[in-house]
Each structure stands twice: as structure tokens, then as C-alpha cells.
Design an enzyme around this catalytic site. Structure first.
Site, PDB file in Angstrom:
ATOM      1  N   CYS A  16       0.810  -1.208   0.000  1.00  0.00           N
ATOM      2  CA  CYS A  16       0.000   0.000   0.000  1.00  0.00           C
ATOM      3  C   CYS A  16       0.849   1.266   0.000  1.00  0.00           C
ATOM      4  O   CYS A  16       0.464   2.256  -0.623  1.00  0.00           O
ATOM      5  CB  CYS A  16      -1.001   0.005   1.151  1.00  0.00           C
ATOM      6  SG  CYS A  16      -0.289  -0.195   2.783  1.00  0.00           S
ATOM      7  N   HIS A 126      -2.735   0.744   7.007  1.00  0.00           N
ATOM      8  CA  HIS A 126      -2.845   0.913   5.561  1.00  0.00           C
ATOM      9  C   HIS A 126      -2.499   2.355   5.195  1.00  0.00           C
ATOM     10  O   HIS A 126      -2.930   3.288   5.866  1.00  0.00           O
ATOM     11  CB  HIS A 126      -4.287   0.581   5.142  1.00  0.00           C
ATOM     12  CG  HIS A 126      -4.576   0.706   3.691  1.00  0.00           C
ATOM     13  ND1 HIS A 126      -3.970  -0.080   2.734  1.00  0.00           N
ATOM     14  CD2 HIS A 126      -5.424   1.538   3.016  1.00  0.00           C
ATOM     15  CE1 HIS A 126      -4.439   0.250   1.545  1.00  0.00           C
ATOM     16  NE2 HIS A 126      -5.319   1.227   1.694  1.00  0.00           N
TER      17      HIS A 126
END
Length: 178
Positions: A16, A126
Site C-alpha cells: 500500500c 494501511h
């Protein structure tokens, strides 16, 4: 009026940060896995606590996981500094209202948010990029199927305040004035 194509990489494994950086800079391969790995390895060499590592440190390195990617904030800061950007941690006590979203030095915002996947069995963090493109702010989250435009700056600030309330971190990415 010309419509600008928005670049958007989608999530693969735990890369990510790689996707968020490329989405922020709006360029395919602006950063590569090889480059982020090299940054993480260089940070390891400079780590003053290197002597206290365990055998698992070979896979779960301090700045990234060799198997999945999953890079930390030190890799993000070093990567963006290599592109003449400055990263400033936003003081969450001030809320999003203190961020000048129209400021010419603000290039974008990186978020580090808590996520739950696989029916809540796996929890992690994330990376997400937000950026204004053509005067419109976009959520460029690699977990989304497409970039999500915000209707106005107040909606961006409400979204950022929600991120803060849920324990997320905001990092402002500024253009260097050199």
C-alpha cells in the site's frame, strides 16, 4: 476544458505504501518495490539498535516485511525527501480545520489508517494518499476500485477528522521551496 486522467494503482499484497506514493505523485513507477526495499535496507544499516535483532529480523525487518512489503513511515519520509518533498506529521490535537488545503506548498496528504480484514481476524495499518488534482481533492486509496472525488474542501476536512477520531495519522506532504 480538458479532463485530466487520474492515475490510480490498486492494492496488491501489502504494498500500500508503494501504491499510495505512486498515486500521490500521479505517476506509474514513480517508486518501485526495488527502490523502496533499497531505502528500507539503507535505514537498517543506519539503525543504532541493529545489535538487538533476533533471527526473525531477517524477514520482519524494522522498516518493512520482506515477504509482503508493508513499509513503515521512515521509508515514506525518506522516499518523499528523495523527490524534494517535505513530510510534516499533523498534530492531531488541532484537527483537520488547521490544515490549509488551498496552500500552494501542500502537495498532498498521506494517511496511515487502521484496517481490519478477513472478517476482523487480521488487523493492520494501511497507507492512503489524498491529493488535489485540477482543483478537486481525491481519495486515491489503493483499496478503492477508482479514485473518489470529494465535493468540496469541507468534505475533505470532515473525512480527515474522522480518520483522526479512528486513530489514523495524517502526514502533510509539502513541496520543497528550493
Amino acid at each position: 476544458m480538458e479532463v485530466k486522467q487520474i492515475y490510480h494503482e490498486k492494492q496488491r499484497l501489502q504494498f500500500c505504501l508503494l501504491h499510495a506514493l505512486n498515486n500521490l505523485l500521479q505517476e506509474k513507477d514513480s517508486f518501485t518495490r526495488v527502490e523502496l526495499d533499497a531505502i528500507a535496507d539503507k535505514l537498517v544499516l543506519e539503525d543504532p539498535n541493529r545489535g538487538s535483532w533476533t533471527p526473525l529480523s531477517i524477514i520482519f525487518k524494522p522498516h518493512h516485511n520482506v515477504l509482503t512489503g508493508n513499509y513503515d513511515v521512515n521509508v515514506l519520509i525518506t522516499a518523499l525527501e528523495s523527490r524534494r518533498k517535505r513530510v510534516v506529521w499533523h498534530d492531531r490535537r488541532n484537527g483537520a480545520s488547521s490544515i490549509n488545503l488551498s496552500g500552494e506548498s501542500l502537495m498532498g496528504i498521506m494517511l496511515n489508517i487502521s484496517v481490519r480484514k478477513f472478517a476482523g481476524l487480521w488487523r493492520g495499518r494501511h497507507w492512503v494518499a489524498l491529493r488535489s488534482i485540477g482543483g478537486v481533492w481525491y481519495n486515491l486509496d489503493s483499496d478503492l476500485s477508482a479514485p473518489k472525488p470529494f465535493q468540496h474542501e469541507e468534505e475533505v476536512k470532515q473525512f480527515l477528522d474522522n480518520v483522526i477520531i479512528q486513530g489514523g495519522e495524517l502526514l502533510l506532504v509539502l513541496n520543497d521551496r528550493v
